[in-house]
Write an enzyme that holds these catalytic residues in place. Structure first.
Site, PDB file in Angstrom:
ATOM      1  N   ASP A 252       0.912  -1.102   0.066  1.00 41.34           N
ATOM      2  CA  ASP A 252       0.010  -0.281  -0.095  1.00 41.34           C
ATOM      3  C   ASP A 252       1.032   1.327  -0.054  1.00 41.34           C
ATOM      4  O   ASP A 252       2.196   1.345   0.325  1.00 41.34           O
ATOM      5  CB  ASP A 252      -0.927  -0.023   1.168  1.00 41.34           C
TER       6      ASP A 252
ATOM      7  N   ASP B  13      -1.660  -0.744   6.126  1.00 46.56           N
ATOM      8  CA  ASP B  13      -1.957  -0.209   7.252  1.00 46.56           C
ATOM      9  C   ASP B  13      -3.302   0.193   7.622  1.00 46.56           C
ATOM     10  O   ASP B  13      -3.884   0.226   8.705  1.00 46.56           O
ATOM     11  CB  ASP B  13      -1.039   0.888   7.744  1.00 46.56           C
TER      12      ASP B  13
ATOM     13  N   ASP C 100      -7.219  -1.835   4.005  1.00 49.56           N
ATOM     14  CA  ASP C 100      -6.053  -2.764   3.641  1.00 49.56           C
ATOM     15  C   ASP C 100      -6.487  -4.119   4.119  1.00 49.56           C
ATOM     16  O   ASP C 100      -5.999  -5.150   3.624  1.00 49.56           O
ATOM     17  CB  ASP C 100      -4.817  -2.524   3.882  1.00 49.56           C
TER      18      ASP C 100
END
Length: 610
Positions: free
Chosen positions: A315, A506, A510
Site C-alpha cells: 500500500d 496499514d 487494506d
C-alpha cells in the site's frame, strides 16, 4: 536455570555417581540388582509416565520406548547399559527443557508489558484501578518508571519513553503534550496525564499479548509433517523391534538374548524425540528472536511462508509514505514565493484538512486573522476567501477554470497541487506531497537483494502520484486509483502468477487484501485494528527496514529446521541398520538417540539469536 531444573540436574548427577560406584564394585549374582538403585533414581518418572500413558491408551510415545528398552536390558542382565541409557536420556531431556525455557522466555518476556494497575483521575482524586476498569476518554496519570496502561493522547507533561518492548528499539523517544502514546511503553522522566483513546481490550498491549498467546497454535507444514510422521513411525519401529527380537530365534534358531539386545538397541535408536522436539523448538526460537526485534509473527506457518516469498505488494499511504503531507515546491507567478505562501496560508487558515495543515506548517508563522474578511469552502474545488479586500482563490485546476483564470500552469511534479489566484489574476501554485518514509527505498532494495522477484505498489491515489512514488523507490509495477475491492482483484491476479505473495498495508481499507494475500503484514504503530487482526505479521514500529530482517530470520530458522531433520534422520537410519545387523551396541544407540537430541536442541537454540 529454574529451581526445578536444578533439582533435575542434581538427580541426574546422583544417579551418575551411583552408577560409577556400582561399576567400580565387583557386583555379581544377586548383588547386581544394586544397579536398580541408580536406575530408579534416574528413571522413576519415565516409568511412571509410561505406565500412566499405557493406562490412557497412549502406547507409542518416547517414555514407552525408553521404558521397554531399559527394562528389557535389565531383564537380559545388561544392567550398566540400562542405567546408562536412562541417565543419558534424562540428560537429553534436561537440555531440551533448558532450551524450551529459553525460547519461551524470549517470547513470554513480552508479557511483562502488561501493566498491573492504572492511576485514573475521578472527581478530582487519583484512584488505582485495574486497566480493564478504565473507560475511553478518562484521564490517567503515569509517573516515571511506570508502564503506560492504555493508549491515549498526552494532556500535560513532557517525558521520554522506552518503547523497546513494543518496537525492539532501545533508544528513548521524547513525548510532549498533544502526542499520542501507546500502552506498554515505560515512562522514564516526567509525570504525564493521558486522555485514553480506547479501552484496555482495544489497546496496543492487549493486541500484542493476544498475538503472542495465539502464535504457537498456527503450525507450519514441517511441524504438522513431523507430528504425523511420529504417529506412524513409532508403532512401525515397535513392530520392527518385535520381529527383530523373535523372528530369527524362531525361524533360524539364532541366540534369543543376542537378538533381543539388537531389538532393544533398535528401540533406543528409534525414539523420535530429536525430531519431535527440535523442529518446533527451532520455530519457537525464531519467533522469539523476531519478537525481540519488534517483529511479531502469528505462528510458525507464517515463518515458513515468509522464507519463500517471491512477490511483495505494498500500500502507499502510511506504508511506504508517512501519511503526513508537506509543501515540497512553491512556484510563484508575478509575486514572491513568500507572498504566494502567505495568501495560501491565510485562505486555508480555518481548515482542518491535512492539505491545509501542511500549507500552514510551511508558512510557519501565526496567521494574521484580521486580514481575512470571509472564507467559503467549495467542496471538491478549494477555498474562496476575501483577504485585504481582494478575492483570493486557493484550490485545484477545476476551481481555476471556474473563475476564468485560464493562464494557470499545469505542473510536471507529482503530488497534490494547490493553485492560487487573486481578483482573477493567477499567482502560482504549491505542490504538496506525502513524504516517503526514509527507510522505504533501502528496504525495497534489501528485499531485491534477498531474491524477492517483484515489488508492486497498489494505491487508491491517482496514477500520476502512484507512478512518481514507484519510480523514486524503484518498484516493478504500479496499480493506481484502486478501491478496496480493486486491490483484492489485483492481488488475486498476482497470486495467479504463482509463488508466495506478501502484502504490506496499514489501513482499514487494506484489511481485505491483507487477508487475501498468502502473507499479510500490518503496521503495528499506525495500523488499524482491522489490518492488524487480518495480518500474519505485525511490524510494531512501522519501519519497513524490519521487513527484510524478518525474511532473514525466517530463512535462517528454516535452514536450522532442515539441518535438524536431515541430521536426525541420517544418524538414526545409519544406527538402525547397524543395530539390526549386530554392528552397533547399546552405547551407539544411546548416541543416536540422546546425542542427536542434544545436538539438534543446541542447533535449534541458534534460532534465538537470529
Amino acid at each position: 536455570m529454574t529451581r526445578k531444573q536444578k533439582k533435575e540436574l542434581l538427580r541426574i548427577l546422583v544417579a551418575a555417581l551411583l552408577l560409577v560406584v556400582c561399576w567400580c564394585l565387583p557386583l555379581d549374582g544377586w548383588w547386581a540388582l544394586l544397579y536398580l538403585i541408580p536406575y530408579a533414581v534416574a528413571g522413576w518418572d519415565v516409568l511412571w509416565s509410561a505406565a500412566r500413558n499405557i493406562a490412557h491408551g497412549q502406547l507409542f510415545d518416547e517414555q514407552f520406548l525408553m521404558a521397554i528398552a531399559t527394562v528389557g536390558a535389565l531383564c537380559v542382565g545388561e544392567y550398566r547399559e540400562a542405567v546408562a541409557v536412562m541417565i543419558f536420556y534424562q540428560v537429553g531431556e534436561w537440555f531440551q527443557r533448558i532450551a524450551v525455557g529459553k525460547s519461551r522466555k524470549s517470547i513470554s518476556s513480552l508479557m511483562d508489558i502488561r501493566p498491573d494497575t492504572a492511576t485514573v483521575v475521578r472527581d478530582g482524586a487519583e484512584l488505582e484501578v485495574s486497566p480493564e476498569d478504565v473507560q475511553t476518554g478518562e484521564t490517567i496519570v503515569v509517573k516515571p518508571g511506570e508502564r503506560v496502561p492504555l493508549d491515549g493522547v498526552i494532556l500535560t507533561g513532557d517525558t521520554s519513553v522506552n518503547a523497546a518492548a513494543l518496537t525492539g528499539e532501545s533508544a528513548p523517544v521524547d513525548k510532549r503534550a498533544g502526542d499520542e502514546i501507546l500502552s506498554g511503553v515505560i515512562n522514564l522522566t516526567g509525570v504525564i496525564t493521558v486522555r485514553t483513546t480506547g479501552t484496555f481490550a482495544e489497546s496496543t498491549v492487549a493486541r500484542i499479548l493476544e498475538l503472542v498467546e495465539n502464535a504457537s497454535s498456527r503450525k507450519s507444514k514441517a511441524e504438522n509433517f513431523i507430528t504425523r510422521f511420529a504417529r506412524v513411525y513409532t508403532p512401525c519401529v515397535v513392530a520392527g523391534a518385535v520381529l527383530l527380537a523373535f523372528a530369527p530365534p524362531l525361524f533360524f534358531h539364532q541366540n534369543l538374548t543376542d537378538w533381543v539386545m539388537r531389538a532393544l538397541n533398535f528401540l533406543v535408536v528409534s525414539c523420535p524425540c530429536a525430531l519431535v522436539v527440535s523442529v518446533p523448538l527451532s520455530f519457537f526460537g525464531g519467533l522469539g528472536g523476531a519478537s525481540r526485534e519488534g517483529i511479531l509473527l502469528k505462528g510458525s506457518n507464517c515463518m515458513e511462508a515468509l522464507a519463500h516469498v517471491k512477490t511483495c505488494v505494498f500500500d502507499k499511504t502510511g506504508t511506504l509514505t508517512r501519511g503526513a503531507f508537506r509543501v515540497t515546491k512553491a512556484h510563484p507567478v508575478g509575486v514572491s514565493e513568500d507572498e504566494l505562501l502567505t495568501l495560501a496560508a491565510l485562505a486555508e487558515s480555518n481548515s482542518s484538512h491535512p492539505i491545509a495543515q501542511s500549507i500552514l506548517a510551511a508558512y510557519g508563522r501565526p496567521v494574521e486573522a484580521g486580514r481575512i474578511s470571509s472564507v467559503t469552502e467549495l467542496a471538491g474545488h478549494g477555498i474562496e476567501a476575501v483577504i485585504d479586500g481582494a478575492k483570493v482563490y486557493a484550490g485545484n485546476a477545476r476551481m481555476m477554470e471556474e473563475v476564468a483564470c485560464v493562464e494557470f500552469l499545469t505542473p510536471e511534479e507529482a503530488g497534490t497541487v494547490v493553485h492560487v489566484a487573486a481578483n482573477g489574476k493567477y499567482l502560482g501554485y504549491l505542490v504538496i506531497e506525502d513524504e516517503i518514509k526514509p527507510d522505504a527505498k533501502e528496504a525495497l532494495q534489501a528485499l531485491k537483494a534477498l531474491g524477492v522477484q517483484k515489488n508492486v505498489l497498489l494505491t487508491g491515489d491517482n496514477a500520476r502520484v502512484g507512478e512518481a512514488v514507484a519510480r523514486r523507490l524503484g518498484m516493478d509495477e504500479v496499480h493506481a486509483g484502486l478501491l478496496p475491492a480493486d486491490k483484492v482483484s489485483s492481488m488475486e491476479a498476482l497470486l495467479a502468477q504463482g509463488g508466495p505473495v506478501m502484502f504490506v498495508g496499514d489501513g482499514i481499507n487494506d484489511a481485505p487484501v491483507i487477508a487475501r494475500a498468502d502473507l499479510g503484514v500490518a503496521m503495528g504503530g499506525v495500523g488499524s485494528d482491522a489490518a492488524i487482526e487480518a495480518a500474519d505479521i505485525v511490524l510494531m514500529d512501522d519501519k519497513l527496514s524490519k521487513l527484510p530482517r524478518a525474511i532473514e530470520i525466517a530463512r535462517r530458522t528454516m535452514c536450522i529446521v532442515r539441518e535438524n531433520i536431515g541430521f536426525s534422520l541420517a544418524i538414526k537410519a545409519l544406527i538402525l541398520i547397524l543395530s539390526a545387523v549386530g554392528a552397533a551396541n547399546m552405547w551407539h544407540a544411546v548416541f543416536a538417540d540422546v546425542g542427536v537430541l542434544v545436538l539438534a536442541t543446541l542447533n535449534a537454540m541458534r534460532a534465538l539469536k537470529a
